[in-house]
Write a protein that holds these residues in place. Structure first.
Motif, PDB file in Angstrom:
ATOM      1  N   ALA A 148     -70.859 -32.100 -28.733  1.00  0.00           N
ATOM      2  CA  ALA A 148     -69.801 -32.478 -27.786  1.00  0.00           C
ATOM      3  C   ALA A 148     -68.462 -31.888 -28.223  1.00  0.00           C
ATOM      4  CB  ALA A 148     -69.716 -34.003 -27.691  1.00  0.00           C
ATOM      5  N   PRO A 149     -68.320 -30.561 -28.187  1.00  0.00           N
ATOM      6  CA  PRO A 149     -67.087 -29.939 -28.688  1.00  0.00           C
ATOM      7  C   PRO A 149     -65.827 -30.354 -27.927  1.00  0.00           C
ATOM      8  CG  PRO A 149     -68.471 -28.318 -27.575  1.00  0.00           C
ATOM      9  CD  PRO A 149     -69.275 -29.573 -27.689  1.00  0.00           C
ATOM     10  N   ASP A 150     -65.976 -30.713 -26.677  1.00  0.00           N
ATOM     11  CA  ASP A 150     -64.787 -31.103 -25.911  1.00  0.00           C
ATOM     12  C   ASP A 150     -64.224 -32.457 -26.319  1.00  0.00           C
ATOM     13  OD1 ASP A 150     -64.766 -28.745 -24.455  1.00  0.00           O
ATOM     14  OD2 ASP A 150     -66.095 -29.547 -22.901  1.00  0.00           O
ATOM     15  N   ASP A 151     -64.977 -33.198 -27.149  1.00  0.00           N
ATOM     16  CA  ASP A 151     -64.485 -34.490 -27.643  1.00  0.00           C
ATOM     17  C   ASP A 151     -63.539 -34.346 -28.828  1.00  0.00           C
ATOM     18  OD1 ASP A 151     -66.025 -35.664 -25.695  1.00  0.00           O
ATOM     19  OD2 ASP A 151     -67.581 -36.390 -27.067  1.00  0.00           O
ATOM     20  N   ALA A 152     -63.425 -33.152 -29.376  1.00  0.00           N
ATOM     21  CA  ALA A 152     -62.604 -32.913 -30.563  1.00  0.00           C
ATOM     22  C   ALA A 152     -61.130 -32.762 -30.184  1.00  0.00           C
ATOM     23  CB  ALA A 152     -63.078 -31.667 -31.288  1.00  0.00           C
ATOM     24  N   VAL A 153     -60.288 -32.983 -31.171  1.00  0.00           N
ATOM     25  CA  VAL A 153     -58.839 -32.827 -31.010  1.00  0.00           C
ATOM     26  C   VAL A 153     -58.428 -31.580 -31.792  1.00  0.00           C
ATOM     27  CG1 VAL A 153     -56.584 -33.848 -31.482  1.00  0.00           C
ATOM     28  CG2 VAL A 153     -58.515 -35.313 -30.795  1.00  0.00           C
ATOM     29  N   PRO A 154     -57.911 -30.550 -31.102  1.00  0.00           N
ATOM     30  CA  PRO A 154     -57.511 -29.324 -31.812  1.00  0.00           C
ATOM     31  C   PRO A 154     -56.246 -29.528 -32.653  1.00  0.00           C
ATOM     32  CG  PRO A 154     -57.289 -29.062 -29.422  1.00  0.00           C
ATOM     33  CD  PRO A 154     -57.778 -30.446 -29.668  1.00  0.00           C
ATOM     34  N   ILE A 155     -56.210 -28.848 -33.775  1.00  0.00           N
ATOM     35  CA  ILE A 155     -55.035 -28.827 -34.636  1.00  0.00           C
ATOM     36  C   ILE A 155     -54.277 -27.549 -34.297  1.00  0.00           C
ATOM     37  CG2 ILE A 155     -54.239 -28.581 -37.030  1.00  0.00           C
ATOM     38  CD1 ILE A 155     -55.388 -31.340 -36.394  1.00  0.00           C
ATOM     39  N   SER A 156     -52.982 -27.692 -34.137  1.00  0.00           N
ATOM     40  CA  SER A 156     -52.182 -26.486 -33.838  1.00  0.00           C
ATOM     41  C   SER A 156     -50.941 -26.455 -34.699  1.00  0.00           C
ATOM     42  CB  SER A 156     -51.815 -26.428 -32.372  1.00  0.00           C
ATOM     43  OG  SER A 156     -51.208 -27.621 -31.947  1.00  0.00           O
ATOM     44  N   ALA A 161     -56.960 -37.030 -44.055  1.00  0.00           N
ATOM     45  CA  ALA A 161     -57.840 -36.092 -43.338  1.00  0.00           C
ATOM     46  C   ALA A 161     -57.024 -35.221 -42.379  1.00  0.00           C
ATOM     47  CB  ALA A 161     -58.921 -36.858 -42.575  1.00  0.00           C
ATOM     48  N   ARG A 162     -56.065 -35.812 -41.696  1.00  0.00           N
ATOM     49  CA  ARG A 162     -55.233 -35.039 -40.773  1.00  0.00           C
ATOM     50  C   ARG A 162     -54.372 -34.016 -41.529  1.00  0.00           C
ATOM     51  NH1 ARG A 162     -54.299 -36.731 -35.456  1.00  0.00           N
ATOM     52  NH2 ARG A 162     -55.898 -38.198 -34.814  1.00  0.00           N
ATOM     53  N   HIS A 163     -53.830 -34.429 -42.666  1.00  0.00           N
ATOM     54  CA  HIS A 163     -53.048 -33.500 -43.484  1.00  0.00           C
ATOM     55  C   HIS A 163     -53.936 -32.342 -43.949  1.00  0.00           C
ATOM     56  CE1 HIS A 163     -50.013 -32.046 -46.241  1.00  0.00           C
ATOM     57  NE2 HIS A 163     -50.947 -32.013 -47.189  1.00  0.00           N
ATOM     58  N   ARG A 176     -55.904 -19.774 -40.732  1.00  0.00           N
ATOM     59  CA  ARG A 176     -55.631 -19.300 -39.377  1.00  0.00           C
ATOM     60  C   ARG A 176     -56.882 -19.148 -38.523  1.00  0.00           C
ATOM     61  NH1 ARG A 176     -51.219 -21.141 -38.087  1.00  0.00           N
ATOM     62  NH2 ARG A 176     -49.489 -20.572 -39.396  1.00  0.00           N
ATOM     63  N   VAL A 177     -57.768 -20.121 -38.637  1.00  0.00           N
ATOM     64  CA  VAL A 177     -58.920 -20.226 -37.736  1.00  0.00           C
ATOM     65  C   VAL A 177     -58.756 -21.546 -36.998  1.00  0.00           C
ATOM     66  CG1 VAL A 177     -60.459 -18.873 -39.223  1.00  0.00           C
ATOM     67  CG2 VAL A 177     -60.426 -21.363 -39.425  1.00  0.00           C
ATOM     68  N   PRO A 178     -59.401 -21.688 -35.846  1.00  0.00           N
ATOM     69  CA  PRO A 178     -59.305 -22.963 -35.149  1.00  0.00           C
ATOM     70  C   PRO A 178     -59.836 -24.107 -36.012  1.00  0.00           C
ATOM     71  CG  PRO A 178     -60.205 -21.275 -33.714  1.00  0.00           C
ATOM     72  CD  PRO A 178     -60.156 -20.692 -35.092  1.00  0.00           C
ATOM     73  N   VAL A 179     -59.086 -25.187 -36.029  1.00  0.00           N
ATOM     74  CA  VAL A 179     -59.469 -26.402 -36.749  1.00  0.00           C
ATOM     75  C   VAL A 179     -59.397 -27.550 -35.762  1.00  0.00           C
ATOM     76  CG1 VAL A 179     -58.906 -27.987 -38.642  1.00  0.00           C
ATOM     77  CG2 VAL A 179     -58.597 -25.517 -38.950  1.00  0.00           C
ATOM     78  N   VAL A 180     -60.425 -28.388 -35.763  1.00  0.00           N
ATOM     79  CA  VAL A 180     -60.452 -29.545 -34.869  1.00  0.00           C
ATOM     80  C   VAL A 180     -60.778 -30.802 -35.668  1.00  0.00           C
ATOM     81  CG1 VAL A 180     -61.116 -28.193 -32.831  1.00  0.00           C
ATOM     82  CG2 VAL A 180     -62.885 -29.224 -34.249  1.00  0.00           C
ATOM     83  N   LEU A 181     -60.328 -31.920 -35.126  1.00  0.00           N
ATOM     84  CA  LEU A 181     -60.674 -33.231 -35.668  1.00  0.00           C
ATOM     85  C   LEU A 181     -61.761 -33.830 -34.792  1.00  0.00           C
ATOM     86  CD1 LEU A 181     -57.084 -34.544 -36.335  1.00  0.00           C
ATOM     87  CD2 LEU A 181     -58.825 -34.180 -38.088  1.00  0.00           C
ATOM     88  N   MET A 182     -62.799 -34.368 -35.429  1.00  0.00           N
ATOM     89  CA  MET A 182     -63.914 -34.963 -34.701  1.00  0.00           C
ATOM     90  C   MET A 182     -64.119 -36.395 -35.175  1.00  0.00           C
ATOM     91  SD  MET A 182     -65.952 -33.977 -32.362  1.00  0.00           S
ATOM     92  CE  MET A 182     -67.246 -34.806 -31.466  1.00  0.00           C
ATOM     93  N   ASP A 183     -64.261 -37.297 -34.247  1.00  0.00           N
ATOM     94  CA  ASP A 183     -64.507 -38.707 -34.559  1.00  0.00           C
ATOM     95  C   ASP A 183     -65.702 -38.805 -35.511  1.00  0.00           C
ATOM     96  OD1 ASP A 183     -65.064 -41.425 -34.588  1.00  0.00           O
ATOM     97  OD2 ASP A 183     -64.953 -41.653 -32.421  1.00  0.00           O
ATOM     98  N   GLU A 184     -65.493 -39.460 -36.635  1.00  0.00           N
ATOM     99  CA  GLU A 184     -66.575 -39.592 -37.603  1.00  0.00           C
ATOM    100  C   GLU A 184     -66.992 -41.048 -37.825  1.00  0.00           C
ATOM    101  OE1 GLU A 184     -65.403 -40.266 -41.974  1.00  0.00           O
ATOM    102  OE2 GLU A 184     -64.739 -38.263 -41.485  1.00  0.00           O
ATOM    103  N   ARG A 185     -66.587 -41.928 -36.942  1.00  0.00           N
ATOM    104  CA  ARG A 185     -66.937 -43.342 -37.140  1.00  0.00           C
ATOM    105  C   ARG A 185     -68.435 -43.503 -37.347  1.00  0.00           C
ATOM    106  NH1 ARG A 185     -63.484 -45.989 -32.332  1.00  0.00           N
ATOM    107  NH2 ARG A 185     -63.692 -43.878 -31.554  1.00  0.00           N
ATOM    108  N   ALA A 186     -68.784 -44.224 -38.386  1.00  0.00           N
ATOM    109  CA  ALA A 186     -70.164 -44.557 -38.765  1.00  0.00           C
ATOM    110  C   ALA A 186     -70.943 -43.355 -39.296  1.00  0.00           C
ATOM    111  CB  ALA A 186     -70.910 -45.236 -37.617  1.00  0.00           C
TER     112      ALA A 186
END
Length: 152
Positions: A144-152, A81-83, A93-103
């Motif tokens: 909760a967008p601030d909970d995401a981890v941005p990809i750079s 998923a991270r790859h 070239r748009v913002p991409v974020v990772l969001m916790d998807e547990r459950a």
């Protein structure tokens, strides 16, 4: 990334070994809808299908589910998923974020069961479960967008 424009679009992805569920949401609300299921062959997603969805929806943000273990740990699908998230960022070239998807899969199965009981889904629609999980990932990010981890 803290939010999407009020008129902006978000594409969300639930990455699996054989399929990637895709959903769309907008800054107008906190809802999202299941959009498509993209096949994965030889560990590579069908990029042409993703290109078509990107061209159609023109997302301002792409959200990829981060499949941690229940205790927040790593697992093989998480690396995939991270790859995929990094590849999205490099390609579009748009913002991409990772969001916790547990459950999210459990919640998607519950929504699917409710829809089947109400006659809105059939058993053979089960592949769409991945897209329902992607919708849940988008909804979590919209809430909760601030909970995401941005990809750079």
């Amino acid at each position: 990334m803290s939010a999407v424009r009020a008129d902006g679009t978000v594409l969300g992805f639930d990455v699996g070994a054989r399929r990637i569920g895709v959903a769309v949401g907008s800054g107008f609300g906190h809802g999202a809808r299941a959009l498509a299921v993209i096949d994965v062959h030889d560990e590579l997603p069908d990029w042409r299908s993703i290109d078509r969805l990107r061209d159609e929806w023109r997302p301002d943000v792409m959200v990829v589910g981060d499949p941690m273990t229940l205790d927040g740990g790593d697992q093989p699908i998480r690396r995939r998923a991270r790859h995929f998230a990094h590849e999205l960022h490099a390609r579009y070239r748009v913002p991409v974020v990772l969001m916790d998807e547990r459950a999210s899969s459990v919640e998607a199965a519950q929504r699917f069961a409710v829809d089947r009981a109400a006659g809105r889904r059939r058993r053979r629609d089960a592949a769409a479960l991945d897209a329902v999980a992607a919708a849940i990932i988008v909804e979590r990010w919209l809430a909760a967008p601030d909970d995401a981890v941005p990809i750079s």
